[in-house]
Design a protein around this motif. Structure first.
Motif: not given
Length: 167
Positions: A23-31, A35-39, A42-46
């Motif tokens: 999930s870091k490869q999409f939700w945690g990725d800046e690019e 356009l979706c309010a930013g990444p 990594h601490e909150v992804l779980h």
């Protein structure tokens, strides 16, 4: 791994803790998320993954991990944000950069609409995208969403094209 829906190339799966790194490869990725309010940090992804898993368990509908059959890798997320009633849900999708341009988002969006149709409670699916995200806007139109209006969204702090899909 609980598979919710299967397409020719993809599985929509209930999120598991094992999907955190992917999930870091999409939700945690800046690019990806620019356009979706930013990444997301990594601490909150779980917590995000846990929340979507609980949403599926309670409502039978959620945002799902998108797994590519050929590589057996999680390449994105697609599904529904819910708020209270399931009569109206919001479609979202995010994909890792290395999966862009391969038709996965369109395939996943169509799969999600089938999941909504099969659910029974959903009557309306909404979606929006940054006006700059031409690819996402084309996907929404391609899978049958209808543009309704420009609408201001607090999370992105901008006006965005707002779409609806009636089940």
């Amino acid at each position: 791994m609980e598979i919710v829906y299967e397409t020719e190339r993809l599985y929509l799966c209930v999120f598991e803790d094992a999907h955190l790194e992917s999930s870091k490869q999409f939700w945690g990725d800046e690019e990806v998320m620019t356009l979706c309010a930013g990444p997301a940090s990594h601490e909150v992804l779980h917590k995000v993954i846990e929340g979507y898993r609980k949403c599926h368990n309670v409502h039978g509908l959620s945002v799902y991990a998108v797994k590519e059959k050929e590589t057996n890798e999680i390449i994105g997320a697609a599904g529904f944000n819910t708020s209270g009633s399931l009569i109206e849900v919001e479609l979202i999708y995010h994909f890792s950069k290395n999966s862009w341009g391969k038709g996965y988002a369109t395939e996943a969006a169509n799969a999600c609409l089938e999941v909504a149709k099969n659910h029974g409670d959903v009557q309306l699916v909404t979606a929006s995208a940054s006006p700059e995200n031409e690819g996402s806007l084309k996907i929404l139109e391609k899978v049958g969403f209808r543009f309704k209006e420009m609408r201001y969204f607090d999370d992105t702090e901008q006006e965005e094209p707002y779409f609806e899909y009636v089940i």
